[in-house]
Design an enzyme around this catalytic site. Structure first.
Site, PDB file in Angstrom:
ATOM      1  N   ASP A   1       0.820  -1.205   0.000  1.00 32.40           N
ATOM      2  CA  ASP A   1       0.000   0.000   0.000  1.00 32.40           C
ATOM      3  C   ASP A   1       0.857   1.260   0.000  1.00 32.40           C
ATOM      4  OD1 ASP A   1      -2.327  -1.513   0.098  1.00 32.40           O
ATOM      5  OD2 ASP A   1      -2.456  -1.451   2.286  1.00 32.40           O
TER       6      ASP A   1
ATOM      7  N   TYR B   1       6.659 -10.060   6.641  1.00 29.73           N
ATOM      8  CA  TYR B   1       6.609  -8.625   6.911  1.00 29.73           C
ATOM      9  C   TYR B   1       7.120  -8.334   8.319  1.00 29.73           C
ATOM     10  CZ  TYR B   1       3.589  -7.686   2.847  1.00 29.73           C
ATOM     11  OH  TYR B   1       3.080  -7.558   1.572  1.00 29.73           O
TER      12      TYR B   1
END
Length: 246
Positions: free
Chosen positions: A52, A111
């Site tokens: 994003d 992540y």
């Protein structure tokens, strides 16, 4: 037409995300512009993770088909030359089989989310960590995080505009690790829903602040409702750090 696998590092701050958007610059767009400048024609660059706006990567993986075979090191250097001075670096390039797909061949994505848990303002970590001034109980956060491990319906922790066909995901890892004033939230799964990691992180911060217990987090998951989610952590602290393949 040879296919190349690229490993890419970037600071996501000035971009609207990985994917090409009409409303601003993207990492994918910058890479495709660089590839076009090298090859003289449009080149599609496909990534493993559609990060994003504001999200960073230490090792995003992408692939592209180039009309002529170039030594991998030469392609890497040429891409970097055309990308300067943007905060995008092509770390490696290698020739891979034609059936390699950066997104669909991936078997796990990793992540890390960085929280700066201190009163002082950020100086060197501006746009690269989330500053939470209130002291967080990282042990309670880690204990609660284990309630999310496994296969679940993660509707609570996905964006309302998420386009995934199913909210079911299998979370393999969600660890909360403190190192001085920095808290790192490390998570791994084959794939994630839109905003899933940042939604989980924000809810875990509520646990760390004492607003929620581990049972509250589990109840939020079980509610399968976006309205049951805690705050969504800002993108600044999120990094795609690794993508695994067979």
């Amino acid at each position: 037409m040879p296919r190349y696998k690229l490993i890419i590092e970037y600071d996501g701050t000035p971009y609207c995300g990985w994917q090409i958007q009409e409303n601003g610059p993207s990492i994918q767009g910058a890479l495709e512009d660089a590839a076009k400048a090298i090859c003289g024609e449009a080149i599609r660059v496909r990534g493993a993770g559609r990060t994003d706006a504001g999200v960073h990567a230490l090792a995003q993986v992408a692939h592209c088909d180039v009309p002529k075979q170039l030594p991998p090191g030469r392609l890497r250097d040429a891409l970097n030359a055309h990308l300067r001075p943007q905060p995008i670096g092509v770390i490696t390039a290698e020739i891979v089989p034609d059936d390699f797909e950066a997104r669909f061949s991936a078997i796990k994505r990793h992540y890390v989310y960085r929280i700066s848990n201190r009163r002082a303002n950020l100086a060197l970590a501006i746009n690269r960590a989330w500053r939470v001034p209130r002291r967080l109980d990282s042990d309670a956060m880690h204990e609660a995080a284990q309630r999310l491990i496994g296969k679940h319906d993660f509707t609570t922790f996905r964006d309302t505009e998420c386009q995934a066909k199913s909210p079911d995901k299998t979370l393999d890892q969600l660890d909360v690790i403190r190192d001085g004033d920095e808290i790192r939230i490390v998570t791994s799964a084959r794939s994630f829903l839109h905003s899933q990691v940042r939604s989980m992180v924000g809810s875990l911060v509520w646990v760390g602040e004492g607003r929620w217990s581990a049972d509250d987090l589990a109840a939020a998951l079980a509610a399968r409702s976006r309205s049951a989610c805690g705050p969504v952590a800002p993108p600044d602290g999120l990094y795609l750090v690794k993508v695994d393949y067979e």
